[in-house]
Motif scaffolding. Structure first.
Motif, mmCIF file in Angstrom:
data_model
loop_
_atom_site.group_PDB
_atom_site.id
_atom_site.type_symbol
_atom_site.label_atom_id
_atom_site.label_comp_id
_atom_site.label_asym_id
_atom_site.label_seq_id
_atom_site.Cartn_x
_atom_site.Cartn_y
_atom_site.Cartn_z
ATOM 1 N N HIS A 136 0.080 5.648 -18.842
ATOM 2 C CA HIS A 136 -0.254 4.695 -19.910
ATOM 3 C C HIS A 136 0.475 3.358 -19.709
ATOM 4 O O HIS A 136 -0.137 2.291 -19.763
ATOM 5 C CB HIS A 136 0.092 5.273 -21.286
ATOM 6 C CG HIS A 136 0.025 4.248 -22.385
ATOM 7 N ND1 HIS A 136 -1.171 3.844 -22.946
ATOM 8 C CD2 HIS A 136 0.982 3.512 -22.989
ATOM 9 C CE1 HIS A 136 -0.930 2.915 -23.853
ATOM 10 N NE2 HIS A 136 0.364 2.693 -23.901
ATOM 11 N N HIS A 141 -0.548 -1.104 -19.342
ATOM 12 C CA HIS A 141 0.085 -2.332 -19.845
ATOM 13 C C HIS A 141 0.415 -3.354 -18.772
ATOM 14 O O HIS A 141 0.404 -4.555 -19.035
ATOM 15 C CB HIS A 141 1.401 -1.998 -20.552
ATOM 16 C CG HIS A 141 1.225 -1.436 -21.928
ATOM 17 N ND1 HIS A 141 0.869 -2.223 -23.006
ATOM 18 C CD2 HIS A 141 1.352 -0.179 -22.414
ATOM 19 C CE1 HIS A 141 0.803 -1.468 -24.094
ATOM 20 N NE2 HIS A 141 1.074 -0.217 -23.768
ATOM 21 N N GLU A 184 -2.683 -2.876 -27.662
ATOM 22 C CA GLU A 184 -3.092 -1.488 -27.423
ATOM 23 C C GLU A 184 -4.606 -1.280 -27.471
ATOM 24 O O GLU A 184 -5.157 -0.544 -26.666
ATOM 25 C CB GLU A 184 -2.413 -0.544 -28.427
ATOM 26 C CG GLU A 184 -0.896 -0.440 -28.277
ATOM 27 C CD GLU A 184 -0.432 0.289 -27.004
ATOM 28 O OE1 GLU A 184 -1.269 0.782 -26.236
ATOM 29 O OE2 GLU A 184 0.797 0.331 -26.796
HETATM 30 FE FE FE Z 1 1.356 1.341 -25.195
#
Ligand code: FE
Length: 297
Positions: A136, A141, A184
């Motif tokens: 993740h 990101h 997000e």
């Molecule tokens: Fe995150």
């Protein structure tokens, strides 16, 4: 830098059940300790998501992954990514055990350090893991930190976080919703069509499809105060996605001082995650099919 020995996240029994225990210390990525299974998990996820995201994620995201040299081949080394990232936008990846206390997290961002969880999920967690792991954080990101505008936004967000933390819990809640609905779960309207830029979406197969293609969720034009009032979902796909026109728009809309905005929002009602408001710029009003009742946070 003050580095600690990495360890897999431990869990501790509390009155809220088993919760992970994190350290705030930075750790050097223990790259040599990744097992063949760890690399295979990365490969499986990388391949699957890349295939899905061509034509779904924004081009800046896809190009940045290539420029950084991320591939399905093996788990990337933070120090190699840092050479490319540092030269591009001055950001540095730092290894951590997992989620950090808010203020520590904000302080890292304000100084252009992005905390990345060093461990990767187990093979049986390929499709879903509740807490952020290396896939993740790194796949989701890190690529957009290569984009100069988005890189500045993340730093500004960190500074804004330190400030909101000092103002109080309501300000922090407003700011957290902004992170949720942009960093997000953000969508971006491009000349080629609607695309994904949010890390929570790009790191999930199910939500990559759902956020763009399902008739169920709302897709609404970005509006700062609207977002700051809107609750969100942590245990299901989002009921509403907010759509920016460009990263420049995001940067501009968030550049004013938030202090008076937090004050003005204090007497306004919070909005349910799935509601559409009269003055929303609606890309799609969702059918709400399959939505769970309750559970907005
Ligand atoms: Fe995150």
């Amino acid at each position: 830098m003050d580095l600690a020995q990495p360890r897999r996240v431990e869990h501790q029994q509390t009155d809220k059940g088993y919760v992970p225990v994190y350290t705030t210390a930075l750790v050097e990525q223990p790259w040599d300790t990744y097992t063949a299974d760890d690399h295979a998990t990365w490969s499986t996820l990388y391949q699957r998501q890349r295939e899905l995201l061509v034509g779904r994620a924004c081009q800046e995201f896809l190009d940045a992954q290539d420029e950084m040299g991320m591939s399905a081949h093996m788990i990337p080394r933070f120090d190699q990514l840092n050479e490319v990232l540092g030269a591009a936008t001055g950001w540095t990846l730092v290894g951590v055990e997992g989620l950090l206390p808010e203020l520590d997290f904000f302080d890292h961002l304000a100084n252009r350090r992005f905390p990345v969880t060093w461990w990767i999920r187990r093979p049986d967690q390929i499709d879903y893991i509740a807490e952020p792991d290396l896939f993740h954080d790194l796949f989701g990101h890190v690529p957009l930190l290569m984009n100069p505008v988005f890189a500045n936004y993340m730093e500004a967000y960190g500074r804004g976080g330190v400030k909101a933390h000092a103002i109080g819990p309501e300000a922090l809640q407003n700011l957290t919703r902004l992170y949720w609905y942009t960093v997000e779960f953000g969508l971006i309207d491009t000349p080629e069509g609607m695309r994904i830029y949010g890390a929570g979406i790009v790191s999930s197969k199910g939500e990559s499809l759902y956020s763009l293609e399902s008739a169920a969720p709302n897709r609404i034009g970005f509006d700062l105060q609207r977002i700051m009032r809107t609750r969100y979902r942590i245990d299901t796909f989002q009921k509403t996605y907010f759509v920016i026109d460009s990263f420049e728009q995001l940067m501009q809309a968030t550049s004013p001082d938030f202090t008076p905005i937090y004050a003005a929002l204090a007497d306004q009602a919070h909005l349910p995650a799935g509601d559409v408001q009269d003055d929303d710029r609606v890309f799609q009003a969702g059918t709400g099919e399959g939505w769970a009742d309750g559970g907005d946070v």
